[in-house]
Scaffold this motif. Structure first.
Motif, PDB file in Angstrom:
ATOM      1  N   UNK A 108       0.768  -1.135  -0.008  1.00 17.21           N
ATOM      2  CA  UNK A 108       0.102   0.060   0.167  1.00 17.21           C
ATOM      3  C   UNK A 108       1.061   1.311  -0.123  1.00 17.21           C
ATOM      4  N   UNK A 109       0.846   1.995  -0.971  1.00 23.81           N
ATOM      5  CA  UNK A 109       1.557   3.373  -1.225  1.00 23.81           C
ATOM      6  C   UNK A 109       0.982   4.719  -0.995  1.00 23.81           C
ATOM      7  N   UNK A 110       1.110   5.407  -0.272  1.00 25.39           N
ATOM      8  CA  UNK A 110       0.571   7.084  -0.320  1.00 25.39           C
ATOM      9  C   UNK A 110       1.603   7.942  -0.917  1.00 25.39           C
ATOM     10  N   UNK A 111       1.388   8.657  -1.895  1.00 24.66           N
ATOM     11  CA  UNK A 111       2.246   9.529  -2.576  1.00 24.66           C
ATOM     12  C   UNK A 111       1.590  11.029  -2.417  1.00 24.66           C
ATOM     13  N   UNK A 112       2.301  12.193  -1.798  1.00 25.77           N
ATOM     14  CA  UNK A 112       1.772  13.317  -1.471  1.00 25.77           C
ATOM     15  C   UNK A 112       2.715  14.177  -2.110  1.00 25.77           C
ATOM     16  N   UNK A 146      -6.920  -5.564   1.026  1.00 23.92           N
ATOM     17  CA  UNK A 146      -7.519  -6.950   0.926  1.00 23.92           C
ATOM     18  C   UNK A 146      -8.403  -6.804  -0.324  1.00 23.92           C
ATOM     19  N   UNK A 147      -8.726  -5.677  -0.855  1.00 23.89           N
ATOM     20  CA  UNK A 147      -9.300  -5.821  -2.256  1.00 23.89           C
ATOM     21  C   UNK A 147      -8.412  -6.154  -3.269  1.00 23.89           C
ATOM     22  N   UNK A 148      -7.230  -6.269  -3.101  1.00 24.22           N
ATOM     23  CA  UNK A 148      -6.109  -6.500  -4.359  1.00 24.22           C
ATOM     24  C   UNK A 148      -5.567  -7.802  -3.929  1.00 24.22           C
ATOM     25  N   UNK A 149      -5.415  -8.332  -2.754  1.00 24.47           N
ATOM     26  CA  UNK A 149      -4.484  -9.540  -2.351  1.00 24.47           C
ATOM     27  C   UNK A 149      -5.046 -10.749  -3.110  1.00 24.47           C
ATOM     28  N   UNK A 150      -4.389 -11.494  -3.661  1.00 25.83           N
ATOM     29  CA  UNK A 150      -4.555 -12.504  -4.527  1.00 25.83           C
ATOM     30  C   UNK A 150      -5.222 -12.194  -5.889  1.00 25.83           C
ATOM     31  N   UNK A 151      -4.933 -11.022  -6.404  1.00 24.87           N
ATOM     32  CA  UNK A 151      -5.247 -10.484  -7.755  1.00 24.87           C
ATOM     33  C   UNK A 151      -4.057  -9.797  -8.565  1.00 24.87           C
ATOM     34  N   UNK A 159      -7.094  11.817  -3.346  1.00 27.96           N
ATOM     35  CA  UNK A 159      -7.590  12.569  -2.250  1.00 27.96           C
ATOM     36  C   UNK A 159      -6.882  14.004  -2.397  1.00 27.96           C
ATOM     37  N   UNK A 160      -7.779  15.113  -2.299  1.00 31.63           N
ATOM     38  CA  UNK A 160      -7.103  16.377  -2.340  1.00 31.63           C
ATOM     39  C   UNK A 160      -7.711  17.154  -1.217  1.00 31.63           C
ATOM     40  N   UNK A 161      -6.819  17.755  -0.665  1.00 28.91           N
ATOM     41  CA  UNK A 161      -7.241  19.174   0.411  1.00 28.91           C
ATOM     42  C   UNK A 161      -6.440  20.484  -0.033  1.00 28.91           C
ATOM     43  N   UNK A 162      -6.924  21.358  -0.669  1.00 25.82           N
ATOM     44  CA  UNK A 162      -6.474  22.479  -1.236  1.00 25.82           C
ATOM     45  C   UNK A 162      -5.444  22.169  -2.289  1.00 25.82           C
ATOM     46  N   UNK A 163      -4.305  22.404  -2.296  1.00 29.59           N
ATOM     47  CA  UNK A 163      -3.456  22.203  -3.414  1.00 29.59           C
ATOM     48  C   UNK A 163      -2.411  20.826  -2.953  1.00 29.59           C
ATOM     49  N   UNK A 164      -3.021  20.357  -1.758  1.00 31.19           N
ATOM     50  CA  UNK A 164      -2.064  18.973  -1.473  1.00 31.19           C
ATOM     51  C   UNK A 164      -2.902  17.817  -1.981  1.00 31.19           C
ATOM     52  N   UNK A 165      -2.215  17.214  -2.862  1.00 31.24           N
ATOM     53  CA  UNK A 165      -2.907  15.790  -3.608  1.00 31.24           C
ATOM     54  C   UNK A 165      -2.218  14.572  -2.759  1.00 31.24           C
ATOM     55  N   UNK A 166      -2.902  13.691  -2.290  1.00 32.13           N
ATOM     56  CA  UNK A 166      -2.574  12.326  -2.036  1.00 32.13           C
ATOM     57  C   UNK A 166      -2.948  11.156  -2.999  1.00 32.13           C
ATOM     58  N   UNK A 167      -2.029  10.599  -3.655  1.00 32.50           N
ATOM     59  CA  UNK A 167      -2.436   9.200  -4.264  1.00 32.50           C
ATOM     60  C   UNK A 167      -2.313   8.194  -3.577  1.00 32.50           C
ATOM     61  N   UNK A 168      -3.165   7.241  -3.564  1.00 36.87           N
ATOM     62  CA  UNK A 168      -3.130   5.827  -2.952  1.00 36.87           C
ATOM     63  C   UNK A 168      -2.995   4.767  -3.956  1.00 36.87           C
ATOM     64  N   UNK A 169      -2.080   4.039  -4.022  1.00 33.46           N
ATOM     65  CA  UNK A 169      -2.368   2.862  -4.741  1.00 33.46           C
ATOM     66  C   UNK A 169      -2.075   1.406  -4.013  1.00 33.46           C
ATOM     67  N   UNK A 170      -2.557   0.505  -4.295  1.00 30.46           N
ATOM     68  CA  UNK A 170      -2.554  -0.708  -3.532  1.00 30.46           C
ATOM     69  C   UNK A 170      -2.523  -1.954  -4.602  1.00 30.46           C
ATOM     70  N   UNK A 171      -1.399  -2.838  -4.573  1.00 30.90           N
ATOM     71  CA  UNK A 171      -1.374  -4.138  -5.316  1.00 30.90           C
ATOM     72  C   UNK A 171      -1.112  -5.444  -4.314  1.00 30.90           C
ATOM     73  N   UNK A 172      -1.034  -6.449  -4.873  1.00 29.50           N
ATOM     74  CA  UNK A 172      -0.467  -7.890  -4.573  1.00 29.50           C
ATOM     75  C   UNK A 172       1.080  -7.831  -4.982  1.00 29.50           C
ATOM     76  N   UNK A 173       1.953  -7.777  -4.108  1.00 27.03           N
ATOM     77  CA  UNK A 173       3.282  -7.920  -4.406  1.00 27.03           C
ATOM     78  C   UNK A 173       3.658  -9.193  -5.043  1.00 27.03           C
ATOM     79  N   UNK A 174       3.148 -10.401  -4.886  1.00 29.86           N
ATOM     80  CA  UNK A 174       3.395 -11.449  -5.515  1.00 29.86           C
ATOM     81  C   UNK A 174       2.757 -11.574  -6.980  1.00 29.86           C
ATOM     82  N   UNK A 175       1.763 -10.959  -7.386  1.00 29.18           N
ATOM     83  CA  UNK A 175       1.110 -10.852  -8.454  1.00 29.18           C
ATOM     84  C   UNK A 175       1.206  -9.742  -9.409  1.00 29.18           C
TER      85      UNK A 175
END
Length: 205
Positions: A108-112, A146-151, A159-175
């Motif tokens: 699970x990554x959060x980039x701001x 859990x929405x991505x594990x095994x896929x 998500x954005x508040x004012x000029x601050x943007x946060x991008x969340x990304x989730x993957x299964x590292x083995x797939x």
């Protein structure tokens, strides 16, 4: 971003698992030339430690524990920088802090970053970029590992508040971060349907 090149390739190098999760979260912004300074934090499960035995990969250490490691020096950042610059044409500065988590699979990554565009404009960038990509899904709802594990999926939420943007990304590292992505590339290379063998069901359902 290299789908057509992969179809004609003689050899393919799959990106690393952290590199995949970070890049998928940032590629639409790179294409729009919006990346300058990015701060990313990511957490990975014990399977991200590889096959070699280590004290920090053992369950008795992982259980009820969290730990930062390779702060600002993770080896995947060279891959990330190369791909982002390939799209944007100029380098972006990515500051990455990875964590070891108390679970087995997933990243699970959060980039701001600072972004002057409106939330609707940003969302439109993502939806347009990933149109026609079956495994990368942009959603307006909060995402969970859990929405991505095994896929072979990557879920992305912005998500954005004012000029601050946060991008969340989730993957299964083995797939999506490893074997699933390799199968996807193999399908492209040999002319199979891109999703062949990859219709997998997540842990959450």
């Amino acid at each position: 971003m290299n789908r057509e090149e992969i179809r004609q390739a003689n050899a393919i190098a799959n990106p690393g698992c952290f590199a995949t999760a970070i890049q998928l979260g940032l590629l639409p912004l790179a294409k729009a030339g919006l990346l300058t300074e990015v701060y990313s934090t990511g957490i990975t499960g014990s399977t991200g430690a590889g096959q070699s035995l280590s004290s920090t990969g053992h369950f008795s250490w992982r259980a009820n524990n969290i730990q930062a490691y390779k702060t600002l020096t993770h080896q995947h950042m060279k891959e990330v920088g190369q791909s982002l610059q390939q799209l944007q044409g100029s380098p972006a500065s990515i500051h990455f802090t990875p964590w070891r988590g108390d679970f087995t699979r997933g990243i699970f990554i959060s980039s701001q970053l600072r972004c002057e565009k409106s939330p609707e404009e940003v969302l439109a960038l993502y939806e347009d970029f990933y149109k026609g990509h079956p495994f990368t899904i942009v959603t307006r709802k909060p995402i969970a590992l859990k929405q991505v594990v095994n896929t072979n999926k990557c879920l992305i939420q912005v998500e954005q508040v004012g000029h601050q943007l946060v991008v969340h990304s989730a993957i299964d590292n083995l797939l999506k971060g490893a074997s699933g992505q390799a199968v996807q590339n193999m399908n492209l290379l040999f002319g199979f349907e891109e999703t062949t063998g990859l219709h997998l069901k997540a842990n959450a359902f």
